[in-house]
Write a protein that holds these residues in place. Structure first.
Motif, short mmCIF file in Angstrom:
data_model
loop_
_atom_site.label_atom_id
_atom_site.label_comp_id
_atom_site.label_asym_id
_atom_site.label_seq_id
_atom_site.Cartn_x
_atom_site.Cartn_y
_atom_site.Cartn_z
N THR A 1 0.22 -13.94 31.80
CA THR A 1 1.57 -13.37 31.76
C THR A 1 1.56 -12.22 30.77
N GLU A 2 2.66 -11.50 30.72
CA GLU A 2 2.76 -10.42 29.75
C GLU A 2 4.17 -10.37 29.17
N SER A 3 4.23 -9.97 27.94
CA SER A 3 5.51 -9.74 27.26
C SER A 3 5.49 -8.33 26.69
N MET A 4 6.66 -7.75 26.54
CA MET A 4 6.71 -6.39 25.97
C MET A 4 8.05 -6.16 25.29
N TRP A 5 8.05 -5.23 24.36
CA TRP A 5 9.26 -4.87 23.64
C TRP A 5 9.04 -3.51 23.01
N TYR A 6 10.08 -2.95 22.48
CA TYR A 6 9.94 -1.68 21.78
C TYR A 6 10.85 -1.68 20.55
N ARG A 7 10.44 -0.93 19.55
CA ARG A 7 11.19 -0.85 18.29
C ARG A 7 11.04 0.54 17.70
N GLY A 8 11.96 0.87 16.82
CA GLY A 8 11.86 2.14 16.12
C GLY A 8 10.67 2.15 15.19
N TYR A 9 10.01 3.30 15.11
CA TYR A 9 8.84 3.42 14.24
C TYR A 9 8.68 4.87 13.82
N SER A 10 8.53 5.06 12.52
CA SER A 10 8.32 6.41 12.01
C SER A 10 7.49 6.33 10.74
N CYS A 11 6.36 7.02 10.74
CA CYS A 11 5.51 7.08 9.56
C CYS A 11 4.66 8.33 9.69
N SER A 12 4.69 9.19 8.70
CA SER A 12 4.08 10.51 8.84
C SER A 12 2.89 10.77 7.93
N GLY A 13 2.29 9.72 7.39
CA GLY A 13 1.12 9.96 6.57
C GLY A 13 0.82 8.82 5.64
N GLY A 14 -0.35 8.89 5.04
CA GLY A 14 -0.76 7.82 4.15
C GLY A 14 -1.20 6.62 4.95
N ASP A 15 -0.96 5.43 4.42
CA ASP A 15 -1.27 4.19 5.12
C ASP A 15 -0.01 3.67 5.79
N CYS A 16 0.02 3.73 7.12
CA CYS A 16 1.20 3.31 7.88
C CYS A 16 1.08 1.88 8.41
N THR A 17 0.05 1.17 8.00
CA THR A 17 -0.20 -0.16 8.56
C THR A 17 0.96 -1.12 8.34
N SER A 18 1.45 -1.19 7.12
CA SER A 18 2.54 -2.13 6.83
C SER A 18 3.82 -1.76 7.57
N VAL A 19 4.04 -0.45 7.74
CA VAL A 19 5.23 0.01 8.48
C VAL A 19 5.14 -0.44 9.93
N MET A 20 3.94 -0.28 10.51
CA MET A 20 3.74 -0.69 11.90
C MET A 20 3.87 -2.20 12.05
N ILE A 21 3.28 -2.95 11.14
CA ILE A 21 3.36 -4.41 11.21
C ILE A 21 4.81 -4.87 11.08
N ASP A 22 5.54 -4.29 10.15
CA ASP A 22 6.94 -4.68 9.95
C ASP A 22 7.79 -4.35 11.18
N SER A 23 7.53 -3.20 11.78
CA SER A 23 8.30 -2.79 12.95
C SER A 23 8.03 -3.71 14.14
N THR A 24 6.75 -3.96 14.43
CA THR A 24 6.43 -4.78 15.59
C THR A 24 6.73 -6.26 15.35
N LYS A 25 6.79 -6.67 14.09
CA LYS A 25 7.16 -8.06 13.79
C LYS A 25 8.57 -8.37 14.31
N LYS A 26 9.42 -7.36 14.34
CA LYS A 26 10.77 -7.54 14.85
C LYS A 26 10.75 -7.91 16.33
N SER A 27 9.77 -7.40 17.05
CA SER A 27 9.62 -7.76 18.46
C SER A 27 9.22 -9.22 18.58
#
Length: 273
Positions: A197-223
């Motif tokens: 099966t598959e699941s999908m979702w989308y969320r706001g995400y914005s990061c323009s430099g440096g280490d964006c890993t935590s920003v991405m994890i926090d954003s997708t965690k909402k999904s």
């Protein structure tokens, strides 16, 4: 034994003495796991949780622990619990699967792909462990297929399962054919059970430099949290805790214009050669 292992050994041994157990190892293990879970909850990131579990695992493999016969069962059971929490594959899950250990599909600027994988696998297997289910193992082929679909959604701004214009919202055969087109074939199951099966979702995400890993994890965690909130009847929640699923792969794609990250999760059982 280094200082970290010595500290952990003293903590464990003092707990054994204070609990006063002699032979009731199953109950003893439950006491330790409850204590470990409490400490684990204090860790804020998936990486910290993983490091904590690996620290305990390292201690369990220490010769000092293994030499104590009275702790043999405790040692074995805690290692089994850690393996489930970390989503490690057992001998059984390795027999009939093609699972790459070097997935390369996730390529997002300034994001550590492995930390992102670890986070999603951790969230899934933590919930499955709470339900007494076997952990999922990560599969690079499912990451590849999930990434392909996330990219498609990011390009078209469409979020859904339709592979053809004539499809209803979720056409199992069409999704199955798309997997086949990518060289992925699942073993058929008896009793009307789905092989994937598959699941999908989308969320706001914005990061323009440096280490964006935590920003991405926090954003997708909402999904992921949105899926969990569907409990108990939601289809996304059911996918997370489906007992017969064994593998997971996650894909992401970012639309920089809309500042949105699209997430696709593919689940499956046996993947045939």
């Amino acid at each position: 034994m280094n200082i970290i292992k010595r500290i952990w050994f003293l903590i464990l041994w003092s707990l054994v003495l204070s609990l006063g157990f002699t032979s009731a190892y199953s109950a003893q293990t439950e006491q330790f796991i409850a204590w470990f879970e409490k400490e684990l909850a204090k860790k804020k990131t998936a990486a910290d949780k993983k490091a904590y579990l690996e620290q305990i695992e390292s201690l369990m493999h220490d010769s000092t622990m293994k030499e104590k016969s009275e702790l043999k069962t405790l040692n074995t059971e805690i290692l089994e619990w850690i393996a489930k929490k970390l989503g490690k594959k057992t001998a059984q899950t390795q027999q009939s699967f093609r699972a790459s250990t070097t997935p390369e599909s996730i390529k997002i600027e300034w994001v550590d792909a492995q930390q992102l994988r670890d986070a999603w696998l951790w969230w899934h297997n933590s919930l499955r462990a709470e339900k007494g289910l076997d952990p999922l193992a990560y599969h690079s082929e499912l990451e590849r297929s999930a990434t392909e679909w996330s990219k498609k959604q990011a390009e078209t701004w469409y979020v859904g399962h339709k592979r053809k214009k004539t499809d209803w919202y979720y056409n199992y055969s069409s999704v199955q054919q798309r997997f086949a087109d990518l060289g992925i074939k699942f073993a058929s199951l008896w009793g009307g059970k789905s092989s994937f099966t598959e699941s999908m979702w989308y969320r706001g995400y914005s990061c323009s430099g440096g280490d964006c890993t935590s920003v991405m994890i926090d954003s997708t965690k909402k999904s992921f949290d949105a899926f969990v909130k569907e409990w108990p009847g939601g289809v996304h929640y059911k996918a997370i805790v489906m007992p017969h699923f064994k593998y997971i792969g996650v894909g992401f794609a970012v639309n920089s214009k809309t500042k949105t990250v699209y997430t696709t999760i593919h689940y499956g059982t046996d993947i045939l050669e």
